[in-house]
Motif scaffolding. Structure first.
Motif, short mmCIF file in Angstrom:
data_model
loop_
_atom_site.label_atom_id
_atom_site.label_comp_id
_atom_site.label_asym_id
_atom_site.label_seq_id
_atom_site.Cartn_x
_atom_site.Cartn_y
_atom_site.Cartn_z
N UNK A 65 0.86 -0.96 0.23
CA UNK A 65 -0.11 0.02 -0.05
C UNK A 65 0.92 1.19 0.01
N UNK A 66 1.09 1.97 -1.23
CA UNK A 66 1.85 2.79 -1.47
C UNK A 66 1.38 3.94 -2.16
N UNK A 67 1.77 5.22 -2.19
CA UNK A 67 1.27 6.26 -2.96
C UNK A 67 1.75 5.92 -4.37
N UNK A 93 9.11 1.05 1.09
CA UNK A 93 7.98 -0.07 1.31
C UNK A 93 8.42 -1.04 0.08
N UNK A 94 8.86 -0.40 -1.04
CA UNK A 94 8.82 -1.18 -2.47
C UNK A 94 10.26 -1.87 -2.36
N UNK A 95 11.35 -1.60 -1.77
CA UNK A 95 12.56 -2.19 -1.87
C UNK A 95 12.60 -3.59 -1.03
N UNK A 96 11.99 -3.80 -0.04
CA UNK A 96 12.19 -4.90 0.92
C UNK A 96 11.02 -5.98 -0.14
N UNK A 97 9.81 -5.41 -0.72
CA UNK A 97 9.03 -6.09 -1.42
C UNK A 97 9.67 -6.81 -2.58
N UNK A 98 10.54 -6.19 -3.34
CA UNK A 98 11.20 -6.61 -4.53
C UNK A 98 12.34 -7.44 -4.01
N UNK A 102 12.85 -11.59 -4.74
CA UNK A 102 14.01 -12.12 -5.56
C UNK A 102 14.07 -11.62 -7.06
N UNK A 103 13.55 -10.02 -7.28
CA UNK A 103 13.18 -9.58 -8.42
C UNK A 103 14.44 -9.19 -9.05
N UNK A 123 17.54 0.52 -6.06
CA UNK A 123 17.90 0.45 -4.81
C UNK A 123 17.67 -0.90 -4.22
N UNK A 124 16.81 -1.82 -4.73
CA UNK A 124 16.86 -3.25 -4.32
C UNK A 124 17.86 -4.11 -5.09
N UNK A 125 18.64 -3.41 -5.87
CA UNK A 125 19.81 -4.25 -6.47
C UNK A 125 19.03 -4.93 -7.82
N UNK A 126 17.97 -4.79 -8.24
CA UNK A 126 17.36 -5.08 -9.67
C UNK A 126 17.85 -4.07 -10.50
#
Length: 403
Positions: A65-67, A93-98, A102-103, A123-126
């Motif tokens: 649930x994000x903007x 919120x999206x970084x840990x989700x990705x 393992x995206x 930032x997630x490394x993807x």
């Protein structure tokens, strides 16, 4: 081995169904599941895109649930600060989700998804694959994409970023959108009779059409004016204009503008708003010609869909249209913003059966040769494998055995 598959995330808002969604869904359906594991992510469920995905048998997962952000809004200082705060919170919120999913690659397909997911992807490394289908002057593709995207795909040469903040020639590819080739052509007379009966029109009525969302860039009001221009020359000809599409969410009331302009021109009885229809083949099959009045059109799906259904196209000589139409051979290109320019091509198509057959048959043959799902899927797949190289299973086994 599942661990060797490249995981690609495809985020969408969920509340819209347009050409970009259809193209992306076609790509997802065509991906080799031995190499790739796509994850469709919806910000909103229970809406039109979920229904479409279910028809295709494609599963999805819900986004946190994000903007949902916008890449191209002209904001004042206070609004810019607020937008920056939303970006930080959304990314957090999206970084840990990705990472949890393992995206490997985030493949974004429209402006709001670019803005919402681009920073989180990096930032997630993807890797970030930015698929651009819009304005070549858009701020997102000229500022955000050059800085954040690992690769940019555009649907035509026209929509390549016009003024990128840093050079992008080393990481940009032009790939036309994919199209399914219909196995059978519609029964044109049956399609035409269906709409004649639905609308209560005279049996010899002929149709020209507008197919697409009612948005300003596509100029639906100019379609009304083009029909009027033809009727000014041929007032007794039984021509009707059909508009298949609806207003954009939170967009201007162009449905009302179309009705108002038709009334002003005295042709309300010749213009019919048909709403959103699916499948599109029976609609295209009823048309003697598709009129594309748009300007700055990146590479309209309906133009190629019409060709593949043997419906001639008259389009503005603007945007990506000239990349698809060979004027006088596979369709007609006319001066943009000039309704009168549509009259000559329409006369040739409506009054000369041999000309209609020549143009429509040549366009069909050309579209079948140039546009297909296979080439698009193969092109995108190569980009995925370039962005995220994987060892072969045999090599992977050798590496594991050494440790």
């Amino acid at each position: 081995m599942d661990s060797q598959k490249i995981v690609i995330a495809f985020p969408f808002t969920g509340g819209e169904l347009g050409g970009s969604h259809i193209s992306a869904a076609g790509l997802i359906c065509g991906l080799d599941r031995d190499k790739f594991r796509p994850i469709i992510i919806l910000h909103k469920n229970g809406l039109i895109l979920e229904e479409y995905l279910k028809k295709l048998g494609l599963p999805f997962t819900l986004a946190p649930n994000v903007s949902i952000l916008s890449a191209d809004s002209e904001l004042g200082f206070a609004a810019s600060v607020a937008n920056g705060v939303r970006l930080v919170r959304t990314t957090a919120k999206l970084v840990p989700f990705l990472r949890r999913h393992r995206v490997d690659i985030v493949h974004t397909n429209d402006g709001r998804m670019h803005a919402t997911w681009a920073l989180a992807a990096r930032m997630s490394g993807a890797k970030l694959l930015w698929h651009h289908r819009g304005d070549p002057m858009a701020r997102g593709v000229n500022i955000m994409a050059p800085l954040l995207a690992n690769h940019i795909v555009t649907v035509s040469h026209f929509v390549r970023p016009a003024k990128p903040i840093v050079p992008v020639t080393h990481k940009i590819t032009v790939l036309h959108s994919p199209f399914d080739h219909p196995s059978d052509l519609p029964d044109r007379d049956a399609c035409r009779r269906k709409f004649v009966e639905e609308l209560g029109l005279r049996p010899d009525t002929r149709f020209v059409g507008y197919v697409g969302g009612l948005i300003e860039r596509k100029r639906p009001v100019k379609f009304v004016e083009a029909v009027h221009a033809f009727l000014q020359h041929h007032p007794d000809f039984p021509l009707a204009g059909l508009l298949f599409g609806t207003n954009a969410a939170n967009g201007p009331d162009l449905d009302g503008a179309v009705k108002s302009r038709a009334k002003e021109l005295g042709i309300s009885d010749r213009i019919h708003l048909m709403g959103f229809r699916t499948p599109i083949a029976p609609c295209m099959g009823a048309l003697d010609a598709l009129l594309v009045t748009a300007v700055n059109e990146p590479f309209g799906r309906t133009l190629i869909e019409a060709m593949l259904l043997k419906t001639p196209v008259v389009a503005t000589n603007h945007g990506g249209n000239p990349e698809a139409i060979d004027d006088g051979q596979t369709g007609y290109l006319v001066k943009p913003e000039c309704p009168e320019a549509f009259v000559g091509p329409l006369e040739r198509l409506l009054f000369d059966g041999r000309q209609w057959e020549t143009i429509s048959s040549t366009a069909l043959e050309n579209a079948r040769a140039r546009y297909g799902n296979k080439a698009h899927v193969e092109g995108i797949s190569r980009l995925y494998e370039t962005l995220v190289p994987r060892q072969s299973p045999a090599m992977h086994g050798q590496l594991v055995s050494r440790h």
